[in-house]
Design a protein around this motif. Structure first.
Motif, PDB file in Angstrom:
ATOM      1  N   MET A  84     -31.080   3.181  24.244  1.00  0.00           N
ATOM      2  CA  MET A  84     -30.636   1.970  24.956  1.00  0.00           C
ATOM      3  C   MET A  84     -31.337   3.061  26.449  1.00  0.00           C
ATOM      4  N   LEU A  85     -31.881   2.454  27.064  1.00  0.00           N
ATOM      5  CA  LEU A  85     -32.406   2.372  28.421  1.00  0.00           C
ATOM      6  C   LEU A  85     -32.234   1.056  29.364  1.00  0.00           C
ATOM      7  N   GLN A  86     -31.451   1.098  31.263  1.00  0.00           N
ATOM      8  CA  GLN A  86     -30.311  -0.128  30.872  1.00  0.00           C
ATOM      9  C   GLN A  86     -30.724   0.286  33.226  1.00  0.00           C
ATOM     10  N   TYR A  87     -31.806  -1.124  32.825  1.00  0.00           N
ATOM     11  CA  TYR A  87     -31.933  -0.896  34.069  1.00  0.00           C
ATOM     12  C   TYR A  87     -31.525  -2.002  34.774  1.00  0.00           C
ATOM     13  N   LEU A  88     -31.219  -1.166  36.370  1.00  0.00           N
ATOM     14  CA  LEU A  88     -29.203  -1.569  36.550  1.00  0.00           C
ATOM     15  C   LEU A  88     -30.616  -2.510  38.498  1.00  0.00           C
ATOM     16  N   ASN A  89     -31.337  -2.038  39.077  1.00  0.00           N
ATOM     17  CA  ASN A  89     -30.806  -2.438  40.080  1.00  0.00           C
ATOM     18  C   ASN A  89     -32.705  -3.526  40.640  1.00  0.00           C
ATOM     19  N   ASP A  90     -33.481  -4.302  39.734  1.00  0.00           N
ATOM     20  CA  ASP A  90     -34.153  -5.087  40.404  1.00  0.00           C
ATOM     21  C   ASP A  90     -33.392  -6.660  41.100  1.00  0.00           C
ATOM     22  N   SER A 117     -41.194  -0.762  18.374  1.00  0.00           N
ATOM     23  CA  SER A 117     -40.031  -0.902  18.269  1.00  0.00           C
ATOM     24  C   SER A 117     -39.470  -1.886  18.450  1.00  0.00           C
ATOM     25  N   GLY A 118     -39.199  -1.199  20.057  1.00  0.00           N
ATOM     26  CA  GLY A 118     -37.790  -1.975  20.484  1.00  0.00           C
ATOM     27  C   GLY A 118     -37.635  -3.382  21.039  1.00  0.00           C
ATOM     28  N   THR A 119     -36.317  -4.176  22.117  1.00  0.00           N
ATOM     29  CA  THR A 119     -36.125  -5.184  21.606  1.00  0.00           C
ATOM     30  C   THR A 119     -35.467  -4.935  23.681  1.00  0.00           C
ATOM     31  N   TYR A 120     -36.031  -5.677  24.277  1.00  0.00           N
ATOM     32  CA  TYR A 120     -36.006  -5.475  26.103  1.00  0.00           C
ATOM     33  C   TYR A 120     -35.149  -6.311  25.949  1.00  0.00           C
ATOM     34  N   PHE A 121     -33.569  -6.550  25.989  1.00  0.00           N
ATOM     35  CA  PHE A 121     -32.646  -7.494  26.520  1.00  0.00           C
ATOM     36  C   PHE A 121     -33.314  -7.977  28.294  1.00  0.00           C
ATOM     37  N   ARG A 122     -33.372  -8.743  28.733  1.00  0.00           N
ATOM     38  CA  ARG A 122     -33.568  -9.249  30.021  1.00  0.00           C
ATOM     39  C   ARG A 122     -32.224 -10.114  30.469  1.00  0.00           C
ATOM     40  N   GLN A 123     -31.875  -9.296  31.770  1.00  0.00           N
ATOM     41  CA  GLN A 123     -30.227 -10.357  32.465  1.00  0.00           C
ATOM     42  C   GLN A 123     -30.966 -11.532  32.504  1.00  0.00           C
ATOM     43  N   ASP A 124     -32.021 -12.133  32.609  1.00  0.00           N
ATOM     44  CA  ASP A 124     -32.302 -13.669  32.774  1.00  0.00           C
ATOM     45  C   ASP A 124     -32.222 -14.709  31.397  1.00  0.00           C
ATOM     46  N   MET A 125     -31.360 -13.457  30.431  1.00  0.00           N
ATOM     47  CA  MET A 125     -31.231 -14.213  28.886  1.00  0.00           C
ATOM     48  C   MET A 125     -32.412 -14.650  28.094  1.00  0.00           C
ATOM     49  N   SER A 126     -33.808 -13.728  28.592  1.00  0.00           N
ATOM     50  CA  SER A 126     -35.160 -13.588  27.610  1.00  0.00           C
ATOM     51  C   SER A 126     -34.831 -12.115  26.632  1.00  0.00           C
ATOM     52  N   GLU A 133     -42.974  -2.603  29.889  1.00  0.00           N
ATOM     53  CA  GLU A 133     -42.687  -2.568  30.960  1.00  0.00           C
ATOM     54  C   GLU A 133     -41.081  -4.615  31.341  1.00  0.00           C
ATOM     55  N   MET A 134     -40.319  -2.978  31.835  1.00  0.00           N
ATOM     56  CA  MET A 134     -39.292  -3.411  32.136  1.00  0.00           C
ATOM     57  C   MET A 134     -39.187  -4.034  33.677  1.00  0.00           C
ATOM     58  N   ALA A 135     -39.397  -5.418  33.899  1.00  0.00           N
ATOM     59  CA  ALA A 135     -39.719  -6.176  34.841  1.00  0.00           C
ATOM     60  C   ALA A 135     -38.462  -7.146  35.408  1.00  0.00           C
ATOM     61  N   TRP A 136     -37.156  -6.670  34.789  1.00  0.00           N
ATOM     62  CA  TRP A 136     -36.072  -7.282  34.983  1.00  0.00           C
ATOM     63  C   TRP A 136     -34.773  -6.590  35.100  1.00  0.00           C
ATOM     64  N   ASN A 137     -34.174  -6.773  35.915  1.00  0.00           N
ATOM     65  CA  ASN A 137     -32.304  -6.142  34.985  1.00  0.00           C
ATOM     66  C   ASN A 137     -32.367  -6.022  33.424  1.00  0.00           C
ATOM     67  N   GLY A 138     -31.750  -5.597  32.848  1.00  0.00           N
ATOM     68  CA  GLY A 138     -31.682  -5.278  31.463  1.00  0.00           C
ATOM     69  C   GLY A 138     -32.077  -3.992  30.251  1.00  0.00           C
ATOM     70  N   TYR A 139     -32.231  -4.386  29.683  1.00  0.00           N
ATOM     71  CA  TYR A 139     -31.734  -3.087  28.265  1.00  0.00           C
ATOM     72  C   TYR A 139     -33.392  -3.436  27.275  1.00  0.00           C
ATOM     73  N   MET A 140     -33.341  -1.706  27.548  1.00  0.00           N
ATOM     74  CA  MET A 140     -34.289  -1.094  26.750  1.00  0.00           C
ATOM     75  C   MET A 140     -33.828  -1.204  25.278  1.00  0.00           C
ATOM     76  N   VAL A 141     -33.396  -1.218  23.859  1.00  0.00           N
ATOM     77  CA  VAL A 141     -33.412  -1.123  22.994  1.00  0.00           C
ATOM     78  C   VAL A 141     -33.963  -0.465  21.163  1.00  0.00           C
ATOM     79  N   PHE A 142     -33.516   0.243  21.224  1.00  0.00           N
ATOM     80  CA  PHE A 142     -34.185   1.304  20.098  1.00  0.00           C
ATOM     81  C   PHE A 142     -33.090   1.347  19.159  1.00  0.00           C
ATOM     82  N   SER A 143     -33.128   0.584  17.612  1.00  0.00           N
ATOM     83  CA  SER A 143     -32.516   0.534  16.447  1.00  0.00           C
ATOM     84  C   SER A 143     -33.162   1.023  15.285  1.00  0.00           C
ATOM     85  N   GLY A 144     -32.205   0.237  14.338  1.00  0.00           N
ATOM     86  CA  GLY A 144     -32.946   0.292  13.252  1.00  0.00           C
ATOM     87  C   GLY A 144     -32.975   1.798  12.105  1.00  0.00           C
ATOM     88  N   PRO A 145     -33.158   1.181  11.372  1.00  0.00           N
ATOM     89  CA  PRO A 145     -34.175   2.534  10.646  1.00  0.00           C
ATOM     90  C   PRO A 145     -34.398   3.585  10.801  1.00  0.00           C
TER      91      PRO A 145
END
Length: 413
Positions: A84-90, A117-126, A133-145
């Protein structure tokens, strides 16, 4: 396990060691860029299996200028379920306060993880699938096979490699810090620290090149071309070390437009080095990454202490940067040192800024610059480490130092 014997011919050979070995002590690499807001650049954490492995990475590669920045960490032993890449400070305070992170590529042990293949879990719950593009705090997650397949362990036997005559090069997957290199009665012993293969015994091998892309033959950047008096050695991505079986005093190192030339003062000719960051001779180590970790460590010494770094100190700070500390964390280590405290410890904000001007730029501060730095320290939340880095990486300091380090920096570990 049985030992494999590999013999070179009588000429100059390039031998790929363990080309099919997939080892768990690999690398996770994010290529990113960003945009800047009023209060600075984005900060990010890197997580593996939900655990933070690299914290507070400042991303300063300007997307609007086509720049990219590499964020790289070692992959621990064991199965990998997610990266994961976690975006901290926007924190959007006003329409003008906005910063973004853009993923350009993600590789795990040399395997590309498609951005789709990544999923972006934003701080605003979307939740957004496949967005780079990570335009809000949250996590870009890569997982699975795809992630699991990139970390399947594989073992390979140790090898007895004899280069015979000529100037021979052995290529390894992985950066030099991930390997143990020792001297033997007949040459060198090399093993990866993860234990993915038994130690290799190298005889009549003049050079060893490490690289941290994937399996050789699948886009690895390490390559050696040419023969005879002149060869080109390209280390590709990461921090690569070229082992030279000779004394540093028998070679001349010169900067070139593409990288560096390494010339033997006897009959061996010249090697052209591209993307090779470190040289390890029998009696010395030389860092060539002027714009990388070695250059940053050298400039920090010059900025903080107004002196040339001692060889062991330079190597220590380089190792911290190589192992994932960012430049601000290393600058804080300088500030915490007794030498820094003796010079700056009791200074006021204004006197601290003035002393940096004298140490780094050899002049009194101009009024505008003085006001800028003191205001940042007093009112904008800047630490002294932030300001020290600003001075050490300033164009003025880089121009002052380059004449001393342009042909490499000697260091010890």
């Amino acid at each position: 396990m049985a030992t494999t014997a590999i013999n070179g011919t009588s000429g100059n050979d390039v031998i790929v060691a363990h080309p099919d070995a997939s080892y768990t002590a690999g690398r996770l690499v994010f290529q990113v860029s960003a945009t800047q807001a009023q209060n600075g650049w984005p900060l990010a954490n890197v997580l593996i299996n939900g655990n933070v492995v690299l914290a507070n990475v400042l991303i300063t590669a300007d997307a609007r200028q086509g720049q990219t920045q590499t964020i790289e960490v070692a992959v621990p032993n064991g199965p990998i379920e997610s990266v994961m890449l976690q975006y901290l400070n926007d924190i959007v305070i006003s329409p003008q306060e906005d910063r973004n992170i853009y993923l350009r590529s993600v590789t795990l042990n040399g395997h590309d993880l498609p951005l789709a293949s990544g999923t972006y879990f934003r701080q605003d719950m979307s939740t957004l699938q496949g967005q780079d593009e990570m335009a809000w705090n949250g996590y870009m997650v890569f997982s699975g096979p795809l992630v699991q397949a990139a970390t399947q362990p594989g073992l390979s036997n140790g090898s007895a490699i004899d280069g015979l005559a000529g100037v021979d090069t052995v290529l390894y997957q992985g950066r030099g810090l991930d390997f143990g290199v020792g001297a033997t009665a007949s040459g060198l012993s090399i093993a990866i620290n993860s234990g993915a293969f038994e130690a290799d015994n190298l005889t009549n091998v003049e050079r060893v090149l490490f690289d941290d892309r994937g399996p050789y033959g699948e886009g690895a950047a390490a390559s050696v071309t040419g023969a005879g008096a002149q060869r080109a050695i390209d280390g590709g991505m990461g921090i690569d070390t070229l082992l030279v079986n000779g004394s540093v005093w028998n070679y001349t190192i010169d900067a070139t437009a593409e990288g560096f030339s390494l010339t033997h003062n006897g009959a061996e000719g010249t090697d052209l080095l591209v993307n090779v960051e470190r040289l390890q001779f029998l009696d010395a180590r030389v860092a060539l990454d002027l714009d990388g970790n070695a250059g940053m460590a050298y400039r920090l010494y010059q900025a903080a202490f107004d002196r040339t770094p001692d060889l062991g100190g330079l190597g220590y700070q380089m190792r911290d940067l190589d192992n994932g500390l960012n430049i601000f964390q290393v600058a804080q280590n300088f500030i915490n040192s007794p030498e820094f405290g003796a010079t700056y410890g009791n200074l006021s904000t204004g006197d601290f800024v003035r002393q940096l001007y004298l140490n780094v730029l050899d002049r009194e501060p101009d009024a505008e610059g003085y006001a800028y730095h003191t205001n940042n320290l007093d009112n904008n939340g800047f630490t002294r480490a932030n300001v020290l880095v600003g001075f050490s990486e300033s164009p003025e300091n880089q121009a002052t130092v380059i004449g001393t380090i342009e042909n490499g920096m000697v260091y010890t570990l």
